[in-house]
Design a protein around this motif. Structure first.
Motif, PDB file in Angstrom:
ATOM      1  N   GLY A 148       0.788  -1.222   0.000  1.00 27.54           N
ATOM      2  CA  GLY A 148       0.000   0.000   0.000  1.00 27.54           C
ATOM      3  C   GLY A 148       0.818   1.268   0.000  1.00 27.54           C
ATOM      4  O   GLY A 148       0.251   2.377   0.005  1.00 27.54           O
ATOM      5  N   GLY A 149       2.139   1.153  -0.015  1.00 28.04           N
ATOM      6  CA  GLY A 149       2.973   2.343  -0.109  1.00 28.04           C
ATOM      7  C   GLY A 149       2.888   2.957  -1.498  1.00 28.04           C
ATOM      8  O   GLY A 149       2.769   2.239  -2.500  1.00 28.04           O
ATOM      9  N   ILE A 150       2.936   4.287  -1.571  1.00 28.71           N
ATOM     10  CA  ILE A 150       2.847   4.962  -2.861  1.00 28.71           C
ATOM     11  C   ILE A 150       4.180   4.857  -3.594  1.00 28.71           C
ATOM     12  O   ILE A 150       5.217   5.294  -3.087  1.00 28.71           O
ATOM     13  N   ARG A 151       4.161   4.270  -4.780  1.00 24.41           N
ATOM     14  CA  ARG A 151       5.349   4.187  -5.632  1.00 24.41           C
ATOM     15  C   ARG A 151       5.503   5.455  -6.465  1.00 24.41           C
ATOM     16  O   ARG A 151       6.606   5.931  -6.669  1.00 24.41           O
ATOM     17  N   TRP A 152       4.380   5.950  -6.979  1.00 27.78           N
ATOM     18  CA  TRP A 152       4.397   7.184  -7.756  1.00 27.78           C
ATOM     19  C   TRP A 152       2.993   7.765  -7.849  1.00 27.78           C
ATOM     20  O   TRP A 152       1.998   7.058  -7.636  1.00 27.78           O
ATOM     21  N   THR A 153       2.916   9.055  -8.134  1.00 28.06           N
ATOM     22  CA  THR A 153       1.640   9.748  -8.349  1.00 28.06           C
ATOM     23  C   THR A 153       1.799  10.690  -9.526  1.00 28.06           C
ATOM     24  O   THR A 153       2.818  11.376  -9.652  1.00 28.06           O
ATOM     25  N   HIS A 154       0.817  10.718 -10.401  1.00 26.98           N
ATOM     26  CA  HIS A 154       0.827  11.686 -11.503  1.00 26.98           C
ATOM     27  C   HIS A 154      -0.484  12.459 -11.482  1.00 26.98           C
ATOM     28  O   HIS A 154      -1.561  11.865 -11.448  1.00 26.98           O
ATOM     29  N   LEU A 155      -0.368  13.771 -11.485  1.00 29.39           N
ATOM     30  CA  LEU A 155      -1.515  14.667 -11.383  1.00 29.39           C
ATOM     31  C   LEU A 155      -1.978  15.130 -12.759  1.00 29.39           C
ATOM     32  O   LEU A 155      -1.158  15.406 -13.647  1.00 29.39           O
ATOM     33  N   PHE A 156      -3.300  15.241 -12.917  1.00 26.25           N
ATOM     34  CA  PHE A 156      -3.915  15.775 -14.132  1.00 26.25           C
ATOM     35  C   PHE A 156      -4.850  16.920 -13.744  1.00 26.25           C
ATOM     36  O   PHE A 156      -5.152  17.113 -12.563  1.00 26.25           O
ATOM     37  N   ASP A 157      -5.298  17.676 -14.736  1.00 27.62           N
ATOM     38  CA  ASP A 157      -6.149  18.831 -14.418  1.00 27.62           C
ATOM     39  C   ASP A 157      -7.636  18.493 -14.432  1.00 27.62           C
ATOM     40  O   ASP A 157      -8.483  19.384 -14.437  1.00 27.62           O
ATOM     41  N   GLY A 158      -7.970  17.233 -14.400  1.00 31.73           N
ATOM     42  CA  GLY A 158      -9.353  16.778 -14.328  1.00 31.73           C
ATOM     43  C   GLY A 158      -9.382  15.344 -13.839  1.00 31.73           C
ATOM     44  O   GLY A 158      -8.339  14.680 -13.732  1.00 31.73           O
ATOM     45  N   ASP A 159     -10.564  14.840 -13.547  1.00 28.28           N
ATOM     46  CA  ASP A 159     -10.695  13.483 -13.007  1.00 28.28           C
ATOM     47  C   ASP A 159     -10.085  12.441 -13.933  1.00 28.28           C
ATOM     48  O   ASP A 159     -10.227  12.501 -15.164  1.00 28.28           O
ATOM     49  N   VAL A 160      -9.416  11.469 -13.341  1.00 25.14           N
ATOM     50  CA  VAL A 160      -8.990  10.272 -14.059  1.00 25.14           C
ATOM     51  C   VAL A 160     -10.045   9.209 -13.799  1.00 25.14           C
ATOM     52  O   VAL A 160     -10.244   8.782 -12.665  1.00 25.14           O
ATOM     53  N   HIS A 161     -10.748   8.791 -14.830  1.00 23.62           N
ATOM     54  CA  HIS A 161     -11.875   7.866 -14.687  1.00 23.62           C
ATOM     55  C   HIS A 161     -11.463   6.408 -14.718  1.00 23.62           C
ATOM     56  O   HIS A 161     -12.121   5.557 -14.110  1.00 23.62           O
ATOM     57  N   THR A 162     -10.403   6.098 -15.476  1.00 24.50           N
ATOM     58  CA  THR A 162     -10.105   4.700 -15.745  1.00 24.50           C
ATOM     59  C   THR A 162      -8.610   4.490 -15.870  1.00 24.50           C
ATOM     60  O   THR A 162      -7.872   5.388 -16.290  1.00 24.50           O
ATOM     61  N   ILE A 163      -8.149   3.298 -15.478  1.00 26.02           N
ATOM     62  CA  ILE A 163      -6.733   2.950 -15.592  1.00 26.02           C
ATOM     63  C   ILE A 163      -6.623   1.476 -15.950  1.00 26.02           C
ATOM     64  O   ILE A 163      -7.378   0.642 -15.446  1.00 26.02           O
ATOM     65  N   ALA A 164      -5.694   1.150 -16.849  1.00 28.38           N
ATOM     66  CA  ALA A 164      -5.450  -0.229 -17.260  1.00 28.38           C
ATOM     67  C   ALA A 164      -3.957  -0.387 -17.487  1.00 28.38           C
ATOM     68  O   ALA A 164      -3.279   0.552 -17.923  1.00 28.38           O
ATOM     69  N   VAL A 165      -3.431  -1.569 -17.194  1.00 27.56           N
ATOM     70  CA  VAL A 165      -1.989  -1.783 -17.223  1.00 27.56           C
ATOM     71  C   VAL A 165      -1.641  -2.902 -18.187  1.00 27.56           C
ATOM     72  O   VAL A 165      -2.309  -3.938 -18.223  1.00 27.56           O
ATOM     73  N   MET A 166      -0.582  -2.674 -18.975  1.00 26.00           N
ATOM     74  CA  MET A 166      -0.097  -3.708 -19.886  1.00 26.00           C
ATOM     75  C   MET A 166       1.389  -3.469 -20.138  1.00 26.00           C
ATOM     76  O   MET A 166       1.797  -2.356 -20.476  1.00 26.00           O
TER      77      MET A 166
END
Length: 377
Positions: A269-287
């Motif tokens: 549960g430790g934070i590895r990284w964070t990236h900020l955007f100027d609006g909501d991030v709705h979805t994330i997928a990893v490949m």
């Protein structure tokens, strides 16, 4: 577009330096292939080999000038984009899809599939499109589902399933279809997303406790067999979690709040990284170690604040509704450029064919017409 904060003191709260120059582009191409257009929002996508299943609020799909009636469910050929004959009809919006063997599971706001009573969750034959003998009564709404460990896990905002108390999460046997009486976690609020691994089920949403523990706030992990809280996973989610994904490297979330964030966590549960955007991030997928994100943002911020923040006070790089981040959370060169106010609702990857599909309310990708659905490879 979110307005910049007037509190100049926030400038002093940044951690780390500016994001380095963009790393090499993600392997998936940024140019979307030719694909059908949908006349309503796409909320859900699932792959099964060269077939891609799509769910949403649409009632028609158009391909090469021909329109096909499709009531909130459709299937496409992922190689050519052609609309397939698979056509179950849902009487309400489909918000989640998952594939397991010959079955397509659907969840959403519907009461029936092809005229057969199905309350918020259904299992559909992947070849014929007929609903199978999988019918349950849900008091409330089902917003997400995932398949693994011989079970079908569902989440949302509900209180009972088949008359049995289930607080916002439940599981069914994949083989028999019966409610799993031994999997009994509960949350204190809406579950928006689920991610399944062999040892954990990750929950993301708007809750502030799981199984009575207030240490589980917006993001938690529970045991796949009995739903007990995994106490070795203790993340701190900065805002409501709108989507969650997992791979061998860790856990990934898409969040809303003042400035949307994509966050990578370790298995503890430790934070590895964070990236900020100027609006909501709705979805994330990893490949392949790349985290693909979608939402209604227009800018990827060059600095990420440790406090609540509106806008990119430290500068930005244009990324309209779609972006990709490397294993350290740095922006890659992947830049498809979707449009629209709301933008992208769902991203789904298919590693065996190295494909990624996007759905939402956009109508163009990279300046080309791609109405509410896009496929990249």
């Amino acid at each position: 577009m979110r307005k910049l904060s007037v509190f100049l003191a926030l400038v002093c709260a940044f951690v780390g330096g500016a994001v380095p120059a963009a790393t090499p582009a993600a392997a998936v191409g940024a140019r979307a292939q030719a694909a059908p257009s949908f006349n309503g929002t796409v909320w859900a996508i699932a792959f099964r080999g060269d077939v891609v299943y799509v769910g949403g609020s649409f009632t028609a799909v158009t391909y090469r000038g021909r329109s096909f009636e499709r009531r909130r469910l459709a299937a496409l050929d992922a190689r050519t984009g052609a609309v397939l004959r698979w056509q179950p009809a849902a009487d309400g919006t489909v918000r989640a899809l998952a594939v397991a063997g010959p079955a397509v599971y659907a969840a959403g706001d519907f009461d029936s599939i092809s005229g057969q009573s199905r309350d918020a969750v259904a299992r559909i034959d992947a070849s014929t499109g007929r609903p199978t003998r999988f019918a349950h009564r849900v008091t409330g709404e089902v917003a997400t589902l995932a398949v693994g460990n011989g079970r079908v896990y569902v989440g949302g905002s509900f209180s009972t399933v088949d008359g049995v108390t289930r607080r916002n999460v439940a599981a069914f046997s994949h083989s028999s279809g019966a409610l799993d009486r031994s999997w009994r976690p509960s949350t204190g609020g809406r579950v928006r997303s689920l991610a399944v691994t062999r040892s954990r089920i990750y929950l993301g949403g708007e809750f502030h406790q799981v199984n009575g523990s207030r240490a589980a706030d917006r993001l938690a992990a529970v045991h796949p067999a009995n739903g007990s809280l995994v106490r070795g996973f203790r993340p701190h989610a900065p805002a409501n979690v709108m989507d969650v994904a997992a791979d061998a490297r860790g856990v990934y979330t898409a969040t809303g709040g003042p400035g949307g964030r994509a966050v990578g966590y370790s298995s503890s549960g430790g934070i590895r990284w964070t990236h900020l955007f100027d609006g909501d991030v709705h979805t994330i997928a990893v490949m392949g170690g790349i985290a693909y994100v979608g939402g209604h943002f227009d800018r990827a911020c060059r600095r990420t604040s440790t406090v609540r923040q509106l806008g990119c006070l430290g500068g930005y790089t244009a990324r309209v509704k779609l972006a990709a981040l490397d294993g350290r959370g740095r922006l890659t060169g992947w830049n498809p450029r979707a449009n629209g106010t709301i933008g992208t609702h769902v991203l789904t990857t298919y590693p065996p064919r190295h494909r990624i599909a996007a759905g939402g309310a956009f109508t163009r990708i990279g300046g080309a017409g791609r109405e509410r659905f896009a496929l990249f490879n």
